[in-house]
Design an enzyme around this catalytic site. Structure first.
Site, PDB file in Angstrom:
ATOM      1  N   GLU A 113     104.811  30.803  21.189  1.00 41.74           N
ATOM      2  CA  GLU A 113     105.039  31.388  22.495  1.00 41.74           C
ATOM      3  C   GLU A 113     104.068  32.522  22.743  1.00 41.74           C
ATOM      4  O   GLU A 113     103.799  33.331  21.850  1.00 41.74           O
ATOM      5  CB  GLU A 113     106.466  31.888  22.619  1.00 41.74           C
ATOM      6  CG  GLU A 113     107.411  30.742  22.903  1.00 41.74           C
ATOM      7  CD  GLU A 113     108.764  31.205  23.394  1.00 41.74           C
ATOM      8  OE1 GLU A 113     109.430  30.407  24.048  1.00 41.74           O
ATOM      9  OE2 GLU A 113     109.144  32.346  23.128  1.00 41.74           O
ATOM     10  N   CYS A 127     100.424  38.859  25.347  1.00 37.92           N
ATOM     11  CA  CYS A 127     101.061  39.114  24.063  1.00 37.92           C
ATOM     12  C   CYS A 127     100.973  37.829  23.248  1.00 37.92           C
ATOM     13  O   CYS A 127     101.536  36.808  23.636  1.00 37.92           O
ATOM     14  CB  CYS A 127     102.516  39.510  24.325  1.00 37.92           C
ATOM     15  SG  CYS A 127     103.475  39.764  22.847  1.00 37.92           S
ATOM     16  N   GLY A 189     105.587  37.121  14.503  1.00 38.66           N
ATOM     17  CA  GLY A 189     104.899  37.205  13.219  1.00 38.66           C
ATOM     18  C   GLY A 189     104.252  38.539  12.928  1.00 38.66           C
ATOM     19  O   GLY A 189     104.131  39.406  13.799  1.00 38.66           O
ATOM     20  N   GLU A 190     103.846  38.696  11.676  1.00 33.41           N
ATOM     21  CA  GLU A 190     103.209  39.928  11.210  1.00 33.41           C
ATOM     22  C   GLU A 190     101.695  39.677  11.081  1.00 33.41           C
ATOM     23  O   GLU A 190     101.252  39.007  10.140  1.00 33.41           O
ATOM     24  CB  GLU A 190     103.834  40.324   9.855  1.00 33.41           C
ATOM     25  CG  GLU A 190     103.157  41.465   9.135  1.00 33.41           C
ATOM     26  CD  GLU A 190     102.865  42.675  10.015  1.00 33.41           C
ATOM     27  OE1 GLU A 190     103.811  43.271  10.548  1.00 33.41           O
ATOM     28  OE2 GLU A 190     101.674  43.010  10.169  1.00 33.41           O
ATOM     29  N   SER A 221      99.726  45.078  16.311  1.00 32.07           N
ATOM     30  CA  SER A 221     100.960  45.784  15.960  1.00 32.07           C
ATOM     31  C   SER A 221     101.438  45.323  14.587  1.00 32.07           C
ATOM     32  O   SER A 221     101.527  44.134  14.318  1.00 32.07           O
ATOM     33  CB  SER A 221     102.031  45.472  17.013  1.00 32.07           C
ATOM     34  OG  SER A 221     103.286  45.979  16.603  1.00 32.07           O
ATOM     35  N   SER A 243     104.988  49.797  14.199  1.00 32.85           N
ATOM     36  CA  SER A 243     106.416  49.693  14.522  1.00 32.85           C
ATOM     37  C   SER A 243     107.170  50.645  13.607  1.00 32.85           C
ATOM     38  O   SER A 243     107.521  50.304  12.491  1.00 32.85           O
ATOM     39  CB  SER A 243     106.892  48.249  14.301  1.00 32.85           C
ATOM     40  OG  SER A 243     106.225  47.404  15.202  1.00 32.85           O
ATOM     41  N   LEU A 244     107.406  51.843  14.106  1.00 37.29           N
ATOM     42  CA  LEU A 244     107.977  52.893  13.246  1.00 37.29           C
ATOM     43  C   LEU A 244     109.508  52.831  13.260  1.00 37.29           C
ATOM     44  O   LEU A 244     110.143  52.642  12.220  1.00 37.29           O
ATOM     45  CB  LEU A 244     107.467  54.263  13.714  1.00 37.29           C
ATOM     46  CG  LEU A 244     107.783  55.427  12.789  1.00 37.29           C
ATOM     47  CD1 LEU A 244     107.119  55.262  11.430  1.00 37.29           C
ATOM     48  CD2 LEU A 244     107.357  56.763  13.427  1.00 37.29           C
ATOM     49  N   ASN A 320     116.087  44.875  23.153  1.00 36.69           N
ATOM     50  CA  ASN A 320     116.475  43.643  23.841  1.00 36.69           C
ATOM     51  C   ASN A 320     117.450  42.878  22.961  1.00 36.69           C
ATOM     52  O   ASN A 320     117.061  42.380  21.910  1.00 36.69           O
ATOM     53  CB  ASN A 320     115.240  42.776  24.114  1.00 36.69           C
ATOM     54  CG  ASN A 320     114.366  43.377  25.184  1.00 36.69           C
ATOM     55  OD1 ASN A 320     114.825  43.699  26.273  1.00 36.69           O
ATOM     56  ND2 ASN A 320     113.096  43.583  24.861  1.00 36.69           N
ATOM     57  N   CYS A 363     110.326  41.594  24.423  1.00 36.09           N
ATOM     58  CA  CYS A 363     110.150  41.804  22.975  1.00 36.09           C
ATOM     59  C   CYS A 363     111.382  41.322  22.222  1.00 36.09           C
ATOM     60  O   CYS A 363     112.503  41.648  22.581  1.00 36.09           O
ATOM     61  CB  CYS A 363     110.026  43.286  22.649  1.00 36.09           C
ATOM     62  SG  CYS A 363     108.586  44.061  23.278  1.00 36.09           S
TER      63      CYS A 363
HETATM   64  N1  SAH Z   1     105.332  41.974  13.439  1.00 34.65           N
HETATM   65  C1  SAH Z   1     104.686  42.947  14.213  1.00 34.65           C
HETATM   66  C2  SAH Z   1     104.351  42.485  15.625  1.00 34.65           C
HETATM   67  C3  SAH Z   1     105.389  41.674  16.363  1.00 34.65           C
HETATM   68  S1  SAH Z   1     106.835  42.508  16.911  1.00 34.65           S
HETATM   69  C4  SAH Z   1     105.486  44.217  14.255  1.00 34.65           C
HETATM   70  O1  SAH Z   1     106.617  44.214  13.792  1.00 34.65           O
HETATM   71  O2  SAH Z   1     104.945  45.226  14.703  1.00 34.65           O
HETATM   72  C5  SAH Z   1     106.300  43.438  18.343  1.00 34.65           C
HETATM   73  C6  SAH Z   1     107.199  44.640  18.665  1.00 34.65           C
HETATM   74  O3  SAH Z   1     108.466  44.228  19.188  1.00 34.65           O
HETATM   75  C7  SAH Z   1     107.497  45.475  17.423  1.00 34.65           C
HETATM   76  O4  SAH Z   1     107.342  46.834  17.678  1.00 34.65           O
HETATM   77  C8  SAH Z   1     108.937  45.130  17.166  1.00 34.65           C
HETATM   78  O5  SAH Z   1     109.525  46.145  16.419  1.00 34.65           O
HETATM   79  C9  SAH Z   1     109.496  44.986  18.562  1.00 34.65           C
HETATM   80  N2  SAH Z   1     110.776  44.270  18.620  1.00 34.65           N
HETATM   81  C10 SAH Z   1     111.217  43.276  17.824  1.00 34.65           C
HETATM   82  N3  SAH Z   1     112.455  42.870  18.200  1.00 34.65           N
HETATM   83  C11 SAH Z   1     112.805  43.618  19.267  1.00 34.65           C
HETATM   84  C12 SAH Z   1     113.962  43.673  20.112  1.00 34.65           C
HETATM   85  N4  SAH Z   1     114.989  42.850  19.926  1.00 34.65           N
HETATM   86  N5  SAH Z   1     113.980  44.566  21.115  1.00 34.65           N
HETATM   87  C13 SAH Z   1     112.922  45.380  21.336  1.00 34.65           C
HETATM   88  N6  SAH Z   1     111.802  45.376  20.577  1.00 34.65           N
HETATM   89  C14 SAH Z   1     111.735  44.517  19.546  1.00 34.65           C
HETATM   90 FE1  SF4 Z   2     108.481  40.250  11.776  1.00 32.24          FE
HETATM   91 FE2  SF4 Z   2     109.727  42.632  11.832  1.00 32.24          FE
HETATM   92 FE3  SF4 Z   2     107.654  42.182  13.484  1.00 32.24          FE
HETATM   93 FE4  SF4 Z   2     110.001  40.909  13.857  1.00 32.24          FE
HETATM   94  S1  SF4 Z   2     109.616  43.114  14.040  1.00 32.24           S
HETATM   95  S2  SF4 Z   2     107.971  39.976  13.945  1.00 32.24           S
HETATM   96  S3  SF4 Z   2     110.691  40.598  11.720  1.00 32.24           S
HETATM   97  S4  SF4 Z   2     107.624  42.239  11.229  1.00 32.24           S
END
Ligand code: SAH
Ligand code: SF4
Length: 385
Positions: A113, A127, A189-190, A221, A243-244, A320, A363
């Site tokens: 997606e 994205c 994904g990461e 990210s 992603s802190l 979300n 997200c």
């Molecule tokens: N794996 C990477 C990039 C994909 S996630 C990462 O974790 O940074 C992209 C962003 O969406 C991240 O900051 C993640 O923490 C955030 N995210 C994941 N699930 C979410 C949710 N349910 N609501 C809001 N943000 C979310």
């Molecule tokens: Fe993977 Fe965590 Fe990023 Fe979700 S927020 S895509 S589980 S690394």
């Protein structure tokens, strides 16, 4: 009867390998593929690579016949050996707010997606996903509940950009007024567990004679894969987003389990050392707002202290929810109070308005919901048939 058929199949020669798709190769790979195939003589490799590259990456052509400065015989050879086809678009949705989402199938069982969000970045941000599923299990993320299927190839990452530009009508590459101006690796994904493919994809989409996205408008990210940060900066010059989500190890371990391997102090040290970090190239800290978990004024003050001295922006993401998610989104007033504390300390801290919620493109809503939709579509089909 069926036994006879099976046997006849078994004795047939294996099907020839699928032709290589040239649209997902770096310049170097393209040149090598052209020469190895015999379609292009080594002496002409440089010229032909340049021509074909422009047709593919600048004009976006998907048919060798369109390559009018290449002779007919060579075009025929290319068409015999290679393909320029786009992947199948399984589903396309457009939100009331203009957000577009595609579900793209690149291979059996490999469905990706990607989401285009107008009005984000300079003009609009795409994205993209870097993996199908994820090996990490952040507890607030729906993707994290799905096992990793596999890493995407560079071609599959680039295909997401190409599909978006097809849809926006952005071929040939516009010099100005482009709608797709930014790319963020914030889909499924990461990305730092797939750095080779991410780096190749960035090389392709930032090439000046092609899609020509500025590397300063490409953001990667990560949940904090500390060991790959330096390589990311050196190889790609990508803008960095972290992603802190928490400011102490106890809480961050619960939200982002990778924190057990790479605790906050280690992560912050690696961020401070990120190549090219400056006031003009700030790191973005992403912080998901979880009701009663990480959203108090004390948390905001701890955040200010933690990022002190780092050229940074802080992006507050309203959580979300997804079916069965163990968290709720913070109240709007709480988020505003949190943002005000960051602003007073001098940090730009935009609250990321959820976009495309009506098409499940926000997200953390990616992929899983599409599976659900497809499952229900399958049930309908089964009922009809
Ligand atoms: N794996 C990477 C990039 C994909 S996630 C990462 O974790 O940074 C992209 C962003 O969406 C991240 O900051 C993640 O923490 C955030 N995210 C994941 N699930 C979410 C949710 N349910 N609501 C809001 N943000 C979310
Ligand atoms: Fe993977 Fe965590 Fe990023 Fe979700 S927020 S895509 S589980 S690394």
């Amino acid at each position: 009867m069926s036994v006879t058929l099976d046997l006849s199949r078994a004795t047939k020669a294996p099907a020839p390998a699928a032709p290589v798709n040239l649209t997902g190769l770096t310049r170097g790979q393209l040149s090598a593929a052209l020469v190895e195939s015999g379609a292009v003589e080594p002496a002409k490799a440089k010229m032909r690579t340049g021509q074909i590259w422009r047709w593919i990456q600048h004009f976006g052509v998907t048919d060798f016949e369109a390559m009018t400065d290449i002779d007919k015989a060579t075009r025929a050879k290319l068409a015999e050996r290679f393909t320029l086809a786009r992947p199948e678009i399984v589903e396309r949705q457009v939100s009331k707010d203009g957000t577009r989402k595609w579900l793209i199938r690149t291979a059996p069982g490999i469905e990706i997606e990607s989401v285009f969000i107008p009005g984000v970045g300079r003009a609009g941000a795409l994205c993209v996903s870097s993996q199908v599923g994820c090996t990490l299990n952040c507890t607030f993320c729906h993707t994290g509940t799905q096992a990793l299927v596999r890493n995407l190839t560079a071609a599959e990452i680039v295909a997401q950009v190409q599909v978006c530009r097809d849809d926006l009508g952005e071929w040939p590459s516009p010099k100005e007024d482009r709608q797709l101006s930014n790319v963020v690796f914030m889909g499924m994904g990461e990305p730092l567990y797939n750095l080779d493919a991410v780096a190749d994809a960035m090389e392709i989409i930032s090439d000046n004679e092609g899609i020509a996205l500025s590397r300063r408008r490409i953001t990667v990210s990560t949940s904090g894969v500390v060991t790959e940060l330096k390589a990311l900066g050196e190889r790609t010059q990508a803008m960095l987003a972290i992603s802190l989500h928490a400011t102490n190890d106890e809480l961050r371990e619960k939200l982002v389990p990778l924190n057990k391997k790479h605790p906050i102090a280690e992560l912050m040290a690696a961020i401070r050392a990120y190549p090219g970090l400056s006031n003009a190239r700030r790191v973005t800290f992403e912080y998901v707002m979880l009701k009663g978990v990480n959203d108090s004024p004390a948390d905001a003050k701890a955040l200010v202290k933690l990022v002190q001295g780092i050229p940074a922006k802080i992006n507050l993401i309203p959580f979300n929810p997804w079916p069965g998610s163990p968290y709720e989104c913070s109240d709007w007033g709480t988020i505003e109070t949190f943002a005000a504390i960051l602003n007073r300390a001098g940090y730009a801290s935009p609250i990321r308005t959820p976009r495309g919620r009506d098409i499940l493109a926000a997200c953390g809503q990616l992929k899983s919901e599409s599976e659900k939709l497809r499952a229900s579509a399958r049930r309908k089909l089964a009922a009809a048939g």
